[in-house]
Design a protein around this motif. Structure first.
Motif, PDB file in Angstrom:
ATOM      1  N   LYS A  85      13.836  36.096  17.573  1.00 40.10           N
ATOM      2  CA  LYS A  85      13.615  34.731  18.029  1.00 40.10           C
ATOM      3  C   LYS A  85      13.706  34.703  19.548  1.00 40.10           C
ATOM      4  O   LYS A  85      14.764  34.460  20.136  1.00 40.10           O
ATOM      5  CB  LYS A  85      14.655  33.797  17.411  1.00 40.10           C
ATOM      6  CG  LYS A  85      14.590  33.752  15.894  1.00 40.10           C
ATOM      7  CD  LYS A  85      15.707  32.892  15.331  1.00 40.10           C
ATOM      8  CE  LYS A  85      15.674  32.886  13.797  1.00 40.10           C
ATOM      9  NZ  LYS A  85      16.757  32.055  13.222  1.00 40.10           N
ATOM     10  N   THR A  86      12.593  34.988  20.186  1.00 36.57           N
ATOM     11  CA  THR A  86      12.578  35.081  21.650  1.00 36.57           C
ATOM     12  C   THR A  86      11.223  34.650  22.165  1.00 36.57           C
ATOM     13  O   THR A  86      10.308  34.315  21.384  1.00 36.57           O
ATOM     14  CB  THR A  86      12.895  36.515  22.101  1.00 36.57           C
ATOM     15  OG1 THR A  86      13.072  36.544  23.516  1.00 36.57           O
ATOM     16  CG2 THR A  86      11.777  37.467  21.725  1.00 36.57           C
ATOM     17  N   LEU A  87      11.081  34.666  23.473  1.00 36.55           N
ATOM     18  CA  LEU A  87       9.815  34.338  24.122  1.00 36.55           C
ATOM     19  C   LEU A  87       9.613  35.310  25.276  1.00 36.55           C
ATOM     20  O   LEU A  87      10.496  35.474  26.118  1.00 36.55           O
ATOM     21  CB  LEU A  87       9.827  32.899  24.654  1.00 36.55           C
ATOM     22  CG  LEU A  87       8.522  32.430  25.310  1.00 36.55           C
ATOM     23  CD1 LEU A  87       7.425  32.281  24.269  1.00 36.55           C
ATOM     24  CD2 LEU A  87       8.728  31.108  26.046  1.00 36.55           C
ATOM     25  N   ILE A  88       8.455  35.976  25.311  1.00 34.38           N
ATOM     26  CA  ILE A  88       8.140  36.907  26.388  1.00 34.38           C
ATOM     27  C   ILE A  88       6.899  36.419  27.123  1.00 34.38           C
ATOM     28  O   ILE A  88       6.026  35.761  26.533  1.00 34.38           O
ATOM     29  CB  ILE A  88       7.909  38.341  25.855  1.00 34.38           C
ATOM     30  CG1 ILE A  88       6.758  38.365  24.855  1.00 34.38           C
ATOM     31  CG2 ILE A  88       9.181  38.903  25.246  1.00 34.38           C
ATOM     32  CD1 ILE A  88       6.377  39.755  24.388  1.00 34.38           C
ATOM     33  N   GLY A  89       6.836  36.720  28.405  1.00 31.46           N
ATOM     34  CA  GLY A  89       5.676  36.379  29.206  1.00 31.46           C
ATOM     35  C   GLY A  89       4.814  37.599  29.457  1.00 31.46           C
ATOM     36  O   GLY A  89       5.317  38.689  29.733  1.00 31.46           O
ATOM     37  N   LEU A  90       3.504  37.441  29.325  1.00 27.28           N
ATOM     38  CA  LEU A  90       2.545  38.516  29.568  1.00 27.28           C
ATOM     39  C   LEU A  90       1.934  38.307  30.946  1.00 27.28           C
ATOM     40  O   LEU A  90       1.328  37.251  31.224  1.00 27.28           O
ATOM     41  CB  LEU A  90       1.452  38.523  28.493  1.00 27.28           C
ATOM     42  CG  LEU A  90       1.944  38.646  27.041  1.00 27.28           C
ATOM     43  CD1 LEU A  90       0.766  38.601  26.077  1.00 27.28           C
ATOM     44  CD2 LEU A  90       2.751  39.925  26.855  1.00 27.28           C
ATOM     45  N   ILE A  91       2.086  39.298  31.816  1.00 25.29           N
ATOM     46  CA  ILE A  91       1.691  39.177  33.226  1.00 25.29           C
ATOM     47  C   ILE A  91       0.672  40.262  33.555  1.00 25.29           C
ATOM     48  O   ILE A  91       0.897  41.442  33.262  1.00 25.29           O
ATOM     49  CB  ILE A  91       2.911  39.309  34.147  1.00 25.29           C
ATOM     50  CG1 ILE A  91       3.941  38.223  33.819  1.00 25.29           C
ATOM     51  CG2 ILE A  91       2.502  39.236  35.607  1.00 25.29           C
ATOM     52  CD1 ILE A  91       5.240  38.371  34.569  1.00 25.29           C
ATOM     53  N   ASP A  92      -0.437  39.853  34.162  1.00 22.77           N
ATOM     54  CA  ASP A  92      -1.433  40.799  34.672  1.00 22.77           C
ATOM     55  C   ASP A  92      -1.125  41.091  36.138  1.00 22.77           C
ATOM     56  O   ASP A  92      -0.932  40.165  36.940  1.00 22.77           O
ATOM     57  CB  ASP A  92      -2.843  40.228  34.552  1.00 22.77           C
ATOM     58  CG  ASP A  92      -3.398  40.374  33.143  1.00 22.77           C
ATOM     59  OD1 ASP A  92      -2.748  41.056  32.328  1.00 22.77           O
ATOM     60  OD2 ASP A  92      -4.464  39.798  32.851  1.00 22.77           O
ATOM     61  N   THR A  98      -9.389  43.658  45.519  1.00 26.01           N
ATOM     62  CA  THR A  98     -10.520  43.747  44.585  1.00 26.01           C
ATOM     63  C   THR A  98     -10.329  42.914  43.332  1.00 26.01           C
ATOM     64  O   THR A  98     -11.261  42.781  42.542  1.00 26.01           O
ATOM     65  CB  THR A  98     -10.741  45.213  44.174  1.00 26.01           C
ATOM     66  OG1 THR A  98      -9.575  45.703  43.488  1.00 26.01           O
ATOM     67  CG2 THR A  98     -10.981  46.080  45.406  1.00 26.01           C
ATOM     68  N   ASN A  99      -9.140  42.343  43.128  1.00 25.68           N
ATOM     69  CA  ASN A  99      -8.802  41.576  41.926  1.00 25.68           C
ATOM     70  C   ASN A  99      -8.922  42.429  40.659  1.00 25.68           C
ATOM     71  O   ASN A  99      -9.064  41.911  39.554  1.00 25.68           O
ATOM     72  CB  ASN A  99      -9.680  40.335  41.799  1.00 25.68           C
ATOM     73  CG  ASN A  99      -9.007  39.255  40.963  1.00 25.68           C
ATOM     74  OD1 ASN A  99      -7.777  39.168  40.912  1.00 25.68           O
ATOM     75  ND2 ASN A  99      -9.803  38.447  40.287  1.00 25.68           N
ATOM     76  N   GLU A 100      -8.861  43.744  40.818  1.00 28.67           N
ATOM     77  CA  GLU A 100      -8.925  44.653  39.677  1.00 28.67           C
ATOM     78  C   GLU A 100      -7.566  44.711  38.985  1.00 28.67           C
ATOM     79  O   GLU A 100      -6.528  44.778  39.623  1.00 28.67           O
ATOM     80  CB  GLU A 100      -9.329  46.053  40.146  1.00 28.67           C
ATOM     81  CG  GLU A 100      -9.375  47.088  39.041  1.00 28.67           C
ATOM     82  CD  GLU A 100      -9.643  48.484  39.580  1.00 28.67           C
ATOM     83  OE1 GLU A 100      -9.668  49.437  38.767  1.00 28.67           O
ATOM     84  OE2 GLU A 100      -9.814  48.625  40.811  1.00 28.67           O
ATOM     85  N   PRO A 163      -0.079  45.653  47.654  1.00 30.26           N
ATOM     86  CA  PRO A 163      -0.619  44.287  47.746  1.00 30.26           C
ATOM     87  C   PRO A 163      -1.247  43.864  46.424  1.00 30.26           C
ATOM     88  O   PRO A 163      -2.412  44.122  46.155  1.00 30.26           O
ATOM     89  CB  PRO A 163      -1.661  44.401  48.869  1.00 30.26           C
ATOM     90  CG  PRO A 163      -2.082  45.838  48.858  1.00 30.26           C
ATOM     91  CD  PRO A 163      -0.879  46.627  48.421  1.00 30.26           C
ATOM     92  N   VAL A 164      -0.453  43.237  45.568  1.00 28.06           N
ATOM     93  CA  VAL A 164      -0.922  42.830  44.237  1.00 28.06           C
ATOM     94  C   VAL A 164      -0.631  41.356  44.018  1.00 28.06           C
ATOM     95  O   VAL A 164       0.216  40.754  44.691  1.00 28.06           O
ATOM     96  CB  VAL A 164      -0.248  43.664  43.127  1.00 28.06           C
ATOM     97  CG1 VAL A 164      -0.639  45.128  43.238  1.00 28.06           C
ATOM     98  CG2 VAL A 164       1.267  43.502  43.156  1.00 28.06           C
ATOM     99  N   ASN A 165      -1.357  40.778  43.066  1.00 25.24           N
ATOM    100  CA  ASN A 165      -1.120  39.419  42.614  1.00 25.24           C
ATOM    101  C   ASN A 165      -0.724  39.460  41.148  1.00 25.24           C
ATOM    102  O   ASN A 165      -1.432  40.049  40.329  1.00 25.24           O
ATOM    103  CB  ASN A 165      -2.381  38.558  42.780  1.00 25.24           C
ATOM    104  CG  ASN A 165      -2.592  38.129  44.217  1.00 25.24           C
ATOM    105  OD1 ASN A 165      -1.630  37.915  44.947  1.00 25.24           O
ATOM    106  ND2 ASN A 165      -3.843  38.010  44.634  1.00 25.24           N
TER     107      ASN A 165
END
Length: 326
Positions: A85-92, A98-100, A163-165
């Protein structure tokens, strides 16, 4: 003699310290050495500093964050360590230029912190956090907004390495469904301890080893290029400073008509209007010395009713040798 040698060898073997052998689990190969993991230390330090200040404002209470551990394990082991019983966040994790997409990261905050936040934001005192249940749709929407802000702070922390987003792409209440890599693949888990009032719990981030290895290699190559570029810029600046400092300096130029040998008696008896014959013709080149060092060849002439010399070229090695050896 051979018997004595055998006795000596047996004594040495008995006195020698035993060799420590560590077991290696081939089912769980370690792909990262300590040198590789050192590259994440700067990220961890920034996470601690940035999260401690910003979580305090988001949770509206004093918050303390510290590094707990950084380890490598199988992805299945990490998912099994999370409660049901949890909640996880998926992050790109995307490249800033280049937004790759570089990697997908899992972010997990404990239920105690999540329910504390929900209680505070809904006007409660923050005491109703020890709940053993799942999340409603309204609570998931509140937590996704919270995770989205946390993701922005995570981008700031990762920029110390690359340098990432970082972009929150979704959430999942069942960790078993977050299978973007093989369960047997290796992953790096960053665990941090968080203290909020009476709450002391652990939040974590999980990254695939393959993606992280590529990111670290890219970071090393970029730092190497930047260092080379900075070194080149420093060399250029140093050269310009030296040239600028030499622009106003003065040097002595001497036109050497010829070198001859005279007796000391003749030199002592030299008088005004005496003529010293030279071995050079009037139209032949002479040497021009800079601070006593022969550097150029020149030609004697006139310029605006003044005696002058015209530089014709660089002095040859033979002329320089003749100058010193005469």
């Amino acid at each position: 003699m051979e018997k004595n040698k055998n006795q000596m060898n047996s004594r040495n073997m008995q006195t020698a310290s035993p060799v420590k052998i560590s077991n290696y689990d081939f089912k769980k190969p370690k792909k990262f050495t300590r040198e590789h993991l050192r590259g994440l230390n700067t990220v961890n330090e920034h996470i601690i500093r940035i999260f401690a200040s910003n979580l305090s404002s988001l949770l509206r209470v004093f918050c303390e964050v510290s590094m707990l551990k950084m380890e490598e394990c199988r992805y299945a082991e990490y998912l099994n360590s999370l409660p049901d019983k949890t909640l996880i966040g998926l992050i790109d994790v995307n490249d800033e230029e280049t937004n790759e997409n570089k990697s997908t990261m899992i972010m997990h905050f404990p239920s105690t912190v999540n329910f504390f936040l929900i209680d505070v934001l809904l006007g409660g005192s923050g005491n109703e956090y020890a709940l053993d249940r799942g999340y409603t749709e309204v609570e998931i929407a509140i937590l996704e907004n919270f995770y989205s802000k946390i993701t922005g702070y995570l981008s700031e922390a990762w920029k110390s390495l690359l340098p990432v987003n970082c972009v929150l792409t979704g959430s999942e209440t069942n960790p078993k469904l977050a299978q973007f890599i093989s369960l047997e693949d290796s992953a790096i888990v960053l665990s941090f301890q968080i203290k909020v009032r009476e709450i002391t719990d652990v939040f974590s981030f999980c990254l695939p080893s393959i993606s992280l290895d590529e990111m670290l290699r890219t970071s090393v190559s970029r730092h190497a290029k930047n260092n080379t570029k900075q070194d080149n810029e420093k060399d250029i600046q140093r050269k310009e400073q030296i040239e600028h400092s030499l622009e106003d300096s003065t040097v002595e130029l001497t036109a050497v008509l010829d070198t001859i040998l005279l007796d000391m008696h003749d030199i002592i008896n030299l008088q005004v209007a005496d003529v010293i014959p030279l071995n050079k013709k009037i139209d032949s080149d002479i040497l021009l010395a800079v601070e006593g060092e022969p550097k150029f060849t020149a030609r004697i002439g006139d310029r605006k009713i003044k005696k002058a010399v015209k530089i014709c070229g660089i002095a040859s090695r033979s002329d320089i040798n003749d100058y010193y050896n005469y």
